[in-house]
Design an enzyme around this catalytic site. Structure first.
Site, PDB file in Angstrom:
ATOM      1  N   LYS C  83       0.611   9.393 -23.665  1.00 62.34           N
ATOM      2  CA  LYS C  83       1.478   8.704 -22.702  1.00 62.34           C
ATOM      3  C   LYS C  83       2.957   9.057 -22.850  1.00 62.34           C
ATOM      4  O   LYS C  83       3.691   9.086 -21.873  1.00 62.34           O
ATOM      5  CB  LYS C  83       1.290   7.187 -22.837  1.00 62.34           C
ATOM      6  CG  LYS C  83      -0.055   6.686 -22.323  1.00 62.34           C
ATOM      7  CD  LYS C  83      -0.119   6.700 -20.814  1.00 62.34           C
ATOM      8  CE  LYS C  83      -1.444   6.148 -20.280  1.00 62.34           C
ATOM      9  NZ  LYS C  83      -1.574   6.397 -18.817  1.00 62.34           N
ATOM     10  N   GLU C 105       5.448  -0.605 -14.999  1.00 65.82           N
ATOM     11  CA  GLU C 105       4.407  -1.616 -15.121  1.00 65.82           C
ATOM     12  C   GLU C 105       3.476  -1.154 -16.240  1.00 65.82           C
ATOM     13  O   GLU C 105       3.423   0.013 -16.581  1.00 65.82           O
ATOM     14  CB  GLU C 105       3.619  -1.755 -13.819  1.00 65.82           C
ATOM     15  CG  GLU C 105       2.362  -0.917 -13.720  1.00 65.82           C
ATOM     16  CD  GLU C 105       2.643   0.565 -13.616  1.00 65.82           C
ATOM     17  OE1 GLU C 105       3.722   0.949 -13.135  1.00 65.82           O
ATOM     18  OE2 GLU C 105       1.770   1.364 -14.028  1.00 65.82           O
ATOM     19  N   SER C 393      -7.244  11.825 -26.289  1.00 67.73           N
ATOM     20  CA  SER C 393      -6.001  11.442 -25.620  1.00 67.73           C
ATOM     21  C   SER C 393      -5.185  10.417 -26.391  1.00 67.73           C
ATOM     22  O   SER C 393      -3.986  10.320 -26.205  1.00 67.73           O
ATOM     23  CB  SER C 393      -6.316  10.899 -24.226  1.00 67.73           C
ATOM     24  OG  SER C 393      -7.231   9.818 -24.305  1.00 67.73           O
TER      25      SER C 393
END
Lengths: 423, 301, 423, 301
Positions: C83, C105, C393
């Site tokens: 991320k 968000e 990930s």
């Protein structure tokens, strides 16, 4: 002893042959790279562990402190701390030695999780002893170990913390010494552990030295690392020891006070190098927090990983010979530093590492410029150089609950609003 | 009091009170309790009870906060003793006041020896121990390699340093240990830590065989001994002495601090049982195997 | 649309000028490296983010599956997942654009924590909207964001989850669009977000491709990545798209079932690419889980990060054109895979990533060799090649509680004993 | 009924029922409620009440699950309508049965239009809307750049596509939007989402100024209008219509589902208040500023 008057092998006879076997393996595999051991170690540290870790210039700290601050990012090692460097090395060595099983003790769980990861990676069965109290207050780490397939053995004796876990692991090892290797988690214990763990952790300073020479073109003036048992400390210092101009600062946990309560056998700090005296604990002659009678004191730090009454014998030696400068910062200073790095740099450091960062603030922060402050005078005498490397030994995710509690109980200048939302 | 005492006239004189006690009371019962558990006053009564019960040597544990070689039983005793405020000074005061037939040894961890004086040095401890009439020291976290300072101090003050030989002790290290041993050799019956067990380890026989011919110092076997039958089995295997600790500490622990009289009586009886077991085995050996000398024969004249 | 018939800008008029401004900035800074933007981005990814991440050969998985399995270790990125690649890129871009404030968000909190870290690092004020329900069940992530100095705004509307947080963030951005940048967390939303986020995440496959060419000397046969919104998917695929022989497999969350409950508007899965239909959600034309009427379904996955009813428009396009093969694995298969990687390799993967690993088991695991198994036949048809890259990930520390609960509720072959110790 | 109706004879004929309704009732009141909140039966009564109260155009919201442009008020109404099971089919059944003086518009999100038929295509929706007698559509997540398919379908079936102009809309984009606008231009009074506010945004004046000369399509202002005084202020600023939504939805929400009669009466009264406010402003303008023509003057003949 192996380090001047410090070190040695003060252990039960039953494990002495295993130490000799380990010493032999250490010399052959680690020191002489027999069968390419060190090559495999370095390769696995890279591919599995995520090394090299960055040496990051901290822009906002550099601005705050008016000098170049670089962070060695051990928080990015697989598992979240430098602990894997050692655990991976030892489990790999155990495999080269033909050992069939790994035992280890853990307090807060950082060494246990690192060992469990390394054992899973290398397919060696692993049992971790952990005091019942620690099991209950460090559940996430217990889960992580078990998810990596390790057997976690809660120890019910006594206060159910690190000390009982060490005793129980020693019992296991004394019984299974022929087939098991005891993965000690820091540069402590009997020879060859302190030297061997240091060599596995030395990758920190090997990398940092090379990275800094490349990016800044010169050696640092100061290297700062926190010191509990001292594995990240020795890892961060080792390559710089021959560089006599590099000031090496070991920051211990000052806890809530440097005063000790001899009657209750409690030292409200873990400042072994600063305040301890020589003695034998867990297999080695080193500096200790102990009563006049020789009983080991209960130590304290807001950081579980620094909360230890002993310290690696090599650090005792380096302090004794003047090569390493011991300082200490208290719980509150460490908490402030935790928040400062989190908000200024976007890195949530372990509470252990926050001690190293806390010293930076004390020696070079805004208050250090106020001449009528006591600490400021100290700081001026301490004289941080223009180029400082701080070892961020681990990430602080594990410390969130502690930090919240301790922050709410205090009025900290650097802390954001962490009041809990209503549910 | 025992068969072996009759053999004493055949033996050469020994300097060591401990060796002498073993030879004279062969096969010897060596009893351990933790000083200060539950109080030093209780310990005085217990030591006297063990002495009455037939213990030939008594090891007094000086409690240390990190007893890495102990099992849970003795660790518990140590914790109780520390909680009761037992200090080295109090320990020596106790010893000063003890009058037993059995010579006394102190068993403790190395740091306790180091810290007795102002500097980290074992000499003040040894000197004080000698003053108190202690005959020897056992330090479970002090292997022979690190024992030079302690051996020197003990030589100076006439104390024995008892070394432990483990099932893993072999080769050169075994030689070294045997060459430094005095008083007796503490033969660890099994790997692991102290603690009463249900049976005698098979490693006992191997260990005693391994030690044969290495030294004239008596061999005593400990780790896991809890019953007269164990004692008998160990003596049959060729030991000169049987060391019992956790089984006695269990008795102390069972009584807690609610009156020491019953504990002392039980300790005395347990000592008697163990001593009888040892003697039974020695008598059997003499009877069935009379021509063969099982008791130690010092090599030096 | 930007990707065949997919993509576009289906947003309120008020934010259209901001999208045009962003498009312009994207072209200049990202595509053309104006003012050295991309150089600074890559440098910060390296020094702050810990890149490159390793491409690790997984020894025991390779053995199990009879082929070479390589893991791309995005779990080692600062913050614990891929991320940050995107969050750092967007916050840096916002700074280049002169924006004074970041809004974002977050659902489970991963994107929120990454954004908060990046905003702290780059000294930009940051507000994160998060549904009240998510705030309550993801406390550690809330703490992390606040410790990084971000303001976390709980959203009380509706069910208090991601959907309400998105609406609230859109409201904020619609109001403050002139000074704020909305950091969207995946390759979703209106153009240029899907392309821009893909470009920031492409570092994953850029590195993996180069690393594999170096270590294995050739390209992989198959690249496997999980797909929720699809940012790690596009990141893992992007550099391989021109390599026509490389099979690209997007593994979606099959949840508990692929059957949908049209009446209740619930899809017990998040298999958008496999089972969705074309529509417009959150600014883009893409594949969606929706009712016949066009209402967006409530999706489900054991993995919060995959639990989304939409998917990036470029993935829809790549699936439509046959370049990417969509598959899905259910909750149970993902949980098994979570435990398998943890115990076999000493890596605790995110539940998201566990879906990619679960597909590996289905396609090449022991059961796949049993010809009378339905999945086995599928697997044979799917035909994994000899050299497979799986994108890990993120790390699974955040998922421990969920995995414990879900594991205890099931009888999983690969799971260790995770029964909770008595306290 | 209003001053402007008197001017109708001066104006060219317009194709659009919506434009016509605005011209004929200038300044127009445009009322929004969400269909199906709390039920479609209630909605029927509410629409008729608004019509009676003087609404000149009525926007009916077709609820969509992800209303990204709405504030909490209308989002709440949409959630209630969805929970009540409101579907596009039910919506059109409602509209089929409505008979109002005011033309009707449907306001919904783009995906609802796309999914009405078997494939993702807006044409079936527009066709059905035309059948039901709907005069125009407003799609808050459809900027002009993506509106080609919808404009084509609406052209085919004679519906207006109402575009929104935001405070941020400028330059070429403003040109484009104005050139495509039909029915009226929805002038967003402020940045942000829908919702009743305490005052009229100052951005309203700027926006209306910016739009001057761009097109002959009437301009109506919405976002935050809740009172007659707001309506007056907006008309004074030069708007041809006032759009009110959240203030009406608030009335519906306040009554819940316990009897629709009071809600309908309140809605009618609120419509009357707003319409009166708008007319008051227009009358004032005529009185104080009679020489200046404030009402729109279509450029085409």
């Amino acid at each position: 002893g192996s380090f001047g008057e410090y070190g040695g092998q003060y252990v039960p006879e039953a494990v002495m042959p295993a130490l000799q076997e380990l010493e032999d393996a250490y010399e052959r595999y680690v020191l002489e790279n027999e069968d390419g051991f060190m090559d495999e170690f370095r390769e696995r540290l890279r591919d599995f562990g995520g090394r090299p870790t960055p040496l990051q210039r901290a822009d906002r700290l550099s601005e705050r402190y008016g000098r170049e601050i670089y962070l060695k990012r051990e928080d990015l090692v697989h598992g979240g701390a430098h602990k894997l460097n050692n655990a991976l090395g030892q489990v790999l060595l155990a495999k080269y030695m033909g050992k069939e099983r790994i035992v280890a003790e853990t307090g807060a769980g950082q060494h246990g999780t690192a060992t469990a990861m390394a054992a899973a990676h290398l397919d060696v069965p692993c049992e971790i002893y952990m005091g019942r109290t620690d099991v209950n207050r460090q559940r996430p780490n217990v889960y992580r170990m078990r998810m990596n397939g390790a057997q976690v053995n809660p120890v019910d004796a006594g206060s159910g913390t690190l000390k009982e876990a060490i005793n129980e692991t020693m019992r296991d090892w004394s019984t299974t010494v022929e087939t098991s290797h005891y993965v000690i988690g820091s540069v402590v214990g009997p020879h060859p552990f302190p030297a061997m763990v240091r060599d596995f952790q030395a990758v920190i300073s090997d990398e940092a030295r090379e990275q800094l020479l490349e990016s800044a073109g010169r050696l640092p003036d100061t290297v700062i690392a926190c010191a509990g048992g001292g594995s990240n400390t020795m890892g961060a210092f080792d390559a710089f020891i021959p560089d006599a101009d590099v000031d090496l600062v070991a920051v211990e946990a000052g806890g809530s006070s440097l005063e000790i309560d001899e009657g209750d056998g409690i030292a409200p700090n873990s400042a072994t190098l600063s305040t301890g005296s020589d003695g034998v604990l867990h297999g080695a002659m080193t500096k200790l927090l102990q009563s006049d009678d020789g009983q080991i004191m209960e130590s304290h730090s807001v950081s579980a990983g620094l909360d230890y009454a002993g310290v690696g014998p090599e650090l005792s030696h380096l302090v004794e010979t003047g090569r390493v400068r011991p300082v200490n910062v208290d719980d509150e200073t460490a908490l402030e530093a935790f928040h400062r790095l989190s908000t200024l740099e976007g890195i949530i450091p372990a509470l252990e590492s926050s001690h190293a960062l806390g010293y930076l603030e004390r020696a070079a922060g805004p208050a250090a410029k106020t001449s009528n402050e006591q600490h400021a005078q100290e700081a001026a005498e301490e004289g941080l150089g223009d180029l400082v490397v701080v070892n961020v030994s681990g990430r602080g995710d594990k410390d969130l609950e502690t930090v919240l509690e301790e922050t709410e109980a205090r009025d900290l200048a650097a802390a954001p609003d962490v009041e809990v939302f209503d549910s | 009091m025992s068969d072996d005492r009759d053999d004493s006239s055949d033996r050469p004189a020994v300097d060591s009170e401990i060796e002498a006690a073993i030879y004279e009371n062969h096969p010897a019962l060596i009893a351990y309790i933790t000083a200060g558990d539950p109080s030093l006053e209780d310990t005085k009564a217990y030591v006297e009870a063990l002495d009455r019960g037939g213990a030939d040597l008594i090891e007094l544990g000086l409690p240390f906060s990190e007893p890495i070689a102990e099992g849970p039983t003795i660790q518990g005793a140590i914790n109780r003793a520390l909680a009761a405020g037992t200090t080295p000074a109090g320990f020596f005061d106790l010893v000063d006041g003890l009058e037993t037939d059995a010579p006394l040894l102190v068993m403790t961890y190395y740091n306790m020896l180091l810290q007795f004086g102002a500097e980290a040095d074992v000499r003040p401890f040894v000197e004080r121990a000698a003053d108190a009439g202690i005959s020897g020291v056992i330090v479970p976290d002090l292997p022979a390699e690190e024992a030079e300072p302690l051996c020197a101090a003990c030589d100076e003050f006439g104390l024995d340093v008892v070394f432990i030989v483990a099932p893993t002790t072999e080769g050169d290290r075994l030689e070294t240990i045997m060459s430094r041993a005095s008083g007796f050799v503490y033969v660890q019956a099994r790997l692991g830590t102290t603690g009463a067990r249900a049976d005698v380890s098979s490693a006992t026989h191997d260990s005693l065989e391994r030690l044969e011919g290495h030294s004239d110092v008596p061999k005593a076997v400990g780790f896991g001994v809890s019953k007269g039958d164990h004692a008998a089995e160990i003596v049959e295997a060729g030991a000169d002495g049987v060391i019992v600790g956790s089984a006695l500490v269990d008795i102390v622990a069972a009584h807690g601090s609610d009156g020491d009289a019953p504990a002392a009586a039980d300790l005395e009886e347990k000592a008697r049982e163990l001593k009888a077991g040892a003697e039974r085995a020695a008598a059997d050996a003499d009877a069935t195997d009379g021509e063969q000398e099982r008791t130690p024969e010092p090599e030096h004249p």
